[in-house]
Design a protein around this motif. Structure first.
Motif, PDB file in Angstrom:
ATOM      1  N   GLN A 237       7.961   7.856   4.142  1.00  0.00           N
ATOM      2  CA  GLN A 237       7.566   9.245   4.440  1.00  0.00           C
ATOM      3  C   GLN A 237       6.855   9.865   3.229  1.00  0.00           C
ATOM      4  O   GLN A 237       5.813  10.529   3.361  1.00  0.00           O
ATOM      5  N   LEU A 238       7.410   9.620   2.046  1.00  0.00           N
ATOM      6  CA  LEU A 238       6.800  10.141   0.817  1.00  0.00           C
ATOM      7  C   LEU A 238       5.400   9.558   0.623  1.00  0.00           C
ATOM      8  O   LEU A 238       4.438  10.281   0.335  1.00  0.00           O
ATOM      9  N   LEU A 239       5.288   8.237   0.814  1.00  0.00           N
ATOM     10  CA  LEU A 239       3.991   7.595   0.575  1.00  0.00           C
ATOM     11  C   LEU A 239       2.957   8.005   1.617  1.00  0.00           C
ATOM     12  O   LEU A 239       1.762   8.109   1.318  1.00  0.00           O
ATOM     13  N   GLU A 240       3.404   8.242   2.843  1.00  0.00           N
ATOM     14  CA  GLU A 240       2.471   8.718   3.873  1.00  0.00           C
ATOM     15  C   GLU A 240       1.899  10.079   3.482  1.00  0.00           C
ATOM     16  O   GLU A 240       0.705  10.343   3.658  1.00  0.00           O
ATOM     17  N   LEU A 241       2.750  10.919   2.934  1.00  0.00           N
ATOM     18  CA  LEU A 241       2.274  12.233   2.465  1.00  0.00           C
ATOM     19  C   LEU A 241       1.214  12.047   1.372  1.00  0.00           C
ATOM     20  O   LEU A 241       0.143  12.667   1.407  1.00  0.00           O
ATOM     21  N   VAL A 242       1.530  11.175   0.411  1.00  0.00           N
ATOM     22  CA  VAL A 242       0.635  10.965  -0.737  1.00  0.00           C
ATOM     23  C   VAL A 242      -0.693  10.366  -0.280  1.00  0.00           C
ATOM     24  O   VAL A 242      -1.784  10.841  -0.654  1.00  0.00           O
ATOM     25  N   LYS A 243      -0.626   9.327   0.549  1.00  0.00           N
ATOM     26  CA  LYS A 243      -1.853   8.686   1.021  1.00  0.00           C
ATOM     27  C   LYS A 243      -2.658   9.627   1.917  1.00  0.00           C
ATOM     28  O   LYS A 243      -3.891   9.608   1.912  1.00  0.00           O
ATOM     29  N   GLY A 244      -1.929  10.457   2.666  1.00  0.00           N
ATOM     30  CA  GLY A 244      -2.615  11.406   3.550  1.00  0.00           C
ATOM     31  C   GLY A 244      -3.475  12.405   2.792  1.00  0.00           C
ATOM     32  O   GLY A 244      -4.421  12.974   3.344  1.00  0.00           O
ATOM     33  N   LEU A 245      -3.142  12.620   1.530  1.00  0.00           N
ATOM     34  CA  LEU A 245      -3.932  13.528   0.703  1.00  0.00           C
ATOM     35  C   LEU A 245      -5.002  12.776  -0.098  1.00  0.00           C
ATOM     36  O   LEU A 245      -5.678  13.359  -0.956  1.00  0.00           O
ATOM     37  N   GLY A 246      -5.105  11.472   0.151  1.00  0.00           N
ATOM     38  CA  GLY A 246      -6.203  10.710  -0.440  1.00  0.00           C
ATOM     39  C   GLY A 246      -5.906  10.091  -1.790  1.00  0.00           C
ATOM     40  O   GLY A 246      -6.828   9.624  -2.468  1.00  0.00           O
ATOM     41  N   TYR A 247      -4.650  10.063  -2.184  1.00  0.00           N
ATOM     42  CA  TYR A 247      -4.299   9.506  -3.487  1.00  0.00           C
ATOM     43  C   TYR A 247      -4.007   8.014  -3.402  1.00  0.00           C
ATOM     44  O   TYR A 247      -3.521   7.522  -2.372  1.00  0.00           O
ATOM     45  N   LEU A 248      -4.258   7.320  -4.526  1.00  0.00           N
ATOM     46  CA  LEU A 248      -3.794   5.948  -4.668  1.00  0.00           C
ATOM     47  C   LEU A 248      -2.295   5.967  -4.970  1.00  0.00           C
ATOM     48  O   LEU A 248      -1.784   6.940  -5.536  1.00  0.00           O
ATOM     49  N   VAL A 249      -1.617   4.888  -4.621  1.00  0.00           N
ATOM     50  CA  VAL A 249      -0.167   4.799  -4.830  1.00  0.00           C
ATOM     51  C   VAL A 249       0.170   3.566  -5.661  1.00  0.00           C
ATOM     52  O   VAL A 249      -0.254   2.457  -5.343  1.00  0.00           O
ATOM     53  N   LYS A 250       0.926   3.797  -6.711  1.00  0.00           N
ATOM     54  CA  LYS A 250       1.514   2.701  -7.494  1.00  0.00           C
ATOM     55  C   LYS A 250       3.028   2.755  -7.321  1.00  0.00           C
ATOM     56  O   LYS A 250       3.619   3.827  -7.421  1.00  0.00           O
ATOM     57  N   VAL A 251       3.629   1.620  -7.051  1.00  0.00           N
ATOM     58  CA  VAL A 251       5.092   1.551  -6.910  1.00  0.00           C
ATOM     59  C   VAL A 251       5.654   0.666  -8.018  1.00  0.00           C
ATOM     60  O   VAL A 251       5.198  -0.464  -8.214  1.00  0.00           O
ATOM     61  N   ASP A 252       6.634   1.194  -8.739  1.00  0.00           N
ATOM     62  CA  ASP A 252       7.387   0.406  -9.724  1.00  0.00           C
ATOM     63  C   ASP A 252       8.611  -0.168  -9.019  1.00  0.00           C
ATOM     64  O   ASP A 252       9.324   0.571  -8.325  1.00  0.00           O
ATOM     65  N   THR A 253       8.874  -1.447  -9.230  1.00  0.00           N
ATOM     66  CA  THR A 253      10.036  -2.037  -8.548  1.00  0.00           C
ATOM     67  C   THR A 253      10.670  -3.111  -9.410  1.00  0.00           C
ATOM     68  O   THR A 253       9.997  -3.753 -10.224  1.00  0.00           O
ATOM     69  N   ASN A 254      11.976  -3.317  -9.181  1.00  0.00           N
ATOM     70  CA  ASN A 254      12.655  -4.426  -9.855  1.00  0.00           C
ATOM     71  C   ASN A 254      12.601  -5.699  -9.005  1.00  0.00           C
ATOM     72  O   ASN A 254      13.208  -6.706  -9.377  1.00  0.00           O
ATOM     73  N   GLY A 255      11.912  -5.650  -7.888  1.00  0.00           N
ATOM     74  CA  GLY A 255      11.665  -6.862  -7.099  1.00  0.00           C
ATOM     75  C   GLY A 255      12.787  -7.274  -6.168  1.00  0.00           C
ATOM     76  O   GLY A 255      12.743  -8.351  -5.579  1.00  0.00           O
ATOM     77  N   SER A 256      13.777  -6.409  -5.996  1.00  0.00           N
ATOM     78  CA  SER A 256      14.950  -6.784  -5.182  1.00  0.00           C
ATOM     79  C   SER A 256      14.708  -6.716  -3.677  1.00  0.00           C
ATOM     80  O   SER A 256      15.522  -7.229  -2.909  1.00  0.00           O
ATOM     81  N   PHE A 257      13.626  -6.055  -3.259  1.00  0.00           N
ATOM     82  CA  PHE A 257      13.454  -5.796  -1.827  1.00  0.00           C
ATOM     83  C   PHE A 257      12.064  -6.224  -1.364  1.00  0.00           C
ATOM     84  O   PHE A 257      11.221  -5.389  -0.992  1.00  0.00           O
ATOM     85  N   PRO A 258      11.809  -7.542  -1.361  1.00  0.00           N
ATOM     86  CA  PRO A 258      10.459  -8.017  -1.038  1.00  0.00           C
ATOM     87  C   PRO A 258       9.990  -7.614   0.350  1.00  0.00           C
ATOM     88  O   PRO A 258       8.813  -7.283   0.533  1.00  0.00           O
ATOM     89  N   GLN A 259      10.900  -7.629   1.334  1.00  0.00           N
ATOM     90  CA  GLN A 259      10.459  -7.303   2.692  1.00  0.00           C
ATOM     91  C   GLN A 259      10.019  -5.846   2.803  1.00  0.00           C
ATOM     92  O   GLN A 259       9.036  -5.527   3.482  1.00  0.00           O
ATOM     93  N   ARG A 260      10.743  -4.956   2.140  1.00  0.00           N
ATOM     94  CA  ARG A 260      10.350  -3.535   2.171  1.00  0.00           C
ATOM     95  C   ARG A 260       8.990  -3.349   1.490  1.00  0.00           C
ATOM     96  O   ARG A 260       8.161  -2.559   1.941  1.00  0.00           O
ATOM     97  N   LEU A 261       8.771  -4.090   0.416  1.00  0.00           N
ATOM     98  CA  LEU A 261       7.492  -3.992  -0.282  1.00  0.00           C
ATOM     99  C   LEU A 261       6.351  -4.469   0.614  1.00  0.00           C
ATOM    100  O   LEU A 261       5.308  -3.810   0.731  1.00  0.00           O
ATOM    101  N   VAL A 262       6.580  -5.586   1.275  1.00  0.00           N
ATOM    102  CA  VAL A 262       5.538  -6.140   2.156  1.00  0.00           C
ATOM    103  C   VAL A 262       5.258  -5.165   3.306  1.00  0.00           C
ATOM    104  O   VAL A 262       4.097  -4.946   3.683  1.00  0.00           O
ATOM    105  N   GLU A 263       6.318  -4.573   3.854  1.00  0.00           N
ATOM    106  CA  GLU A 263       6.123  -3.628   4.961  1.00  0.00           C
ATOM    107  C   GLU A 263       5.292  -2.427   4.514  1.00  0.00           C
ATOM    108  O   GLU A 263       4.406  -1.962   5.249  1.00  0.00           O
ATOM    109  N   LEU A 264       5.561  -1.918   3.319  1.00  0.00           N
ATOM    110  CA  LEU A 264       4.769  -0.785   2.810  1.00  0.00           C
ATOM    111  C   LEU A 264       3.306  -1.191   2.665  1.00  0.00           C
ATOM    112  O   LEU A 264       2.398  -0.435   2.998  1.00  0.00           O
ATOM    113  N   TRP A 265       3.099  -2.401   2.150  1.00  0.00           N
ATOM    114  CA  TRP A 265       1.726  -2.878   1.978  1.00  0.00           C
ATOM    115  C   TRP A 265       1.029  -3.045   3.338  1.00  0.00           C
ATOM    116  O   TRP A 265      -0.125  -2.631   3.504  1.00  0.00           O
TER     117      TRP A 265
END
Ligand code: SF4
Length: 228
Positions: A83-111
Motif C-alpha cells: 500500500q505504501l509503495l503504491e502511494l509512492v509509485k502513484g506519485l511518480g517516484y522511484l522506489v528503493k527497498v532495503d532488506t535483510n533478504g529474509s522474504f524473497p517471495q515478498r520481494l519478488v511479488e513487489l517487483w
C-alpha cells in the motif's frame, strides 16, 4: 499505517538520486551492531508520520526528489508495504527497498507488481557466521540464499552490502562471501560506526587498510566494490 522514522532528504541512500527515506519498525533479526535498536526491539519511538502526511510531503516534493528509500527494521515484514509503495509509485517516484533478504517471495511479488526499482540487500556475513552475526541461533539460511540468487539474475537493479565489524568479520568471511555473490553488480563494505542506539555495546570497526584488504578480496568476484 504509521511510519516509524523519516528523513526528508538523502543524497547517499539511493545511488545517483536525490531522495527521502522512510523507516518501518520491526525486524526478524537482532544484529548486535544494529543502529536502529529503537525500531527493532523495545519501545518504538512515536510514529514519525502517517501515510496521509507522507502523501502530502511527496506531493509537495514532486520534481525535487527522484525517489523514496524504504528502510527499517525489515520493511518486508510490514503487511502494508505494498500500500505504501503504491502511494509512492502513484506519485511518480522511484522506489528503493532495503532488506535483510529474509522474504524473497515478498520481494519478488513487489517487483512483479512494478513497485520496486532498486534493492539493497545486506549480506551479513559468510554462511558459517551468519546466525551469530544476525543474533538468531539456528537461523535457516535458505531464504537468504534464495534472495541472493534471485537478485543475481538481474531482473531488478540492486546492490549487496555488508556492515563490517571487527568482532564478526575477518578475511575468512570475505573468502566465503566472494564466491557466494560472484557476478554481482555492486558490493559495498560499510565500516561500522558506533552510536548510542546500537544493540550491543563494545563493538568496534576495522581500520581503513584492513577494510581495503577485504575489498581487494571481493574484486575478483564483483565488478564494482567500494568501501564506504
Ligand atoms: S541491522 Fe537491519 S537486519 Fe539487523 S536487526 Fe537491525 S534492522 Fe534488523
Amino acid at each position: 499505517m504509521t511510519i516509524d522514522g523519516f528523513q526528508s532528504l538523502t543524497l547517499l541512500d539511493f545511488p545517483n538520486k536525490v531522495g527521502c527515506t522512510v523507516f518501518l519498525g520491526g525486524c526478524n533479526f537482532r544484529c548486535p551492531f544494529c543502529h536502529n535498536a529503537p525500531l527493532v526491539e523495545g519501545e518504538r519511538p512515536s510514529p514519525a508520520m502517517t501515510l496521509e502526511e507522507l502523501h502530502h510531503f511527496l506531493t509537495r516534493r514532486q520534481g525535487l526528489l527522484d525517489g523514496v528509500c524504504v528502510s527499517g527494521g525489515e520493511p518486508l515484514l510490514n503487511p502494508q508495504l505494498p500500500q505504501l509503495l503504491e502511494l509512492v509509485k502513484g506519485l511518480g517516484y522511484l522506489v528503493k527497498v532495503d532488506t535483510n533478504g529474509s522474504f524473497p517471495q515478498r520481494l519478488v511479488e513487489l517487483w512483479k507488481s512494478g513497485l520496486v526499482d532498486y534493492v539493497a540487500m545486506d549480506i551479513k556475513n559468510s554462511p558459517a557466521r551468519y546466525a551469530e552475526t544476525v543474533g538468531v541461533p539456528g537461523l535457516d539460511l535458505s531464504p537468504i540464499r534464495e534472495s541472493v540468487s534471485w537478485l543475481l539474475e538481474g531482473r531488478v537493479d540492486y546492490e549487496f552490502r555488508t556492515t563490517v565489524v571487527r568482532q564478526f568479520h575477518d578475511a575468512q568471511s570475505f573468502a566465503q562471501i566472494g564466491p557466494w555473490i560472484a557476478g554481482a553488480k555492486r558490493y559495498y563494505l560499510q565500516t561500522f560506526t558506533h552510536r548510542d542506539t546500537v544493540l550491543r555495546p563494545g563493538l568496534s570497526a576495522w581500520d581503513g587498510e584492513t577494510m581495503e584488504g577485504f575489498a581487494a578480496q571481493m574484486r575478483p568476484y564483483v565488478s564494482n566494490v567500494e568501501v564506504r
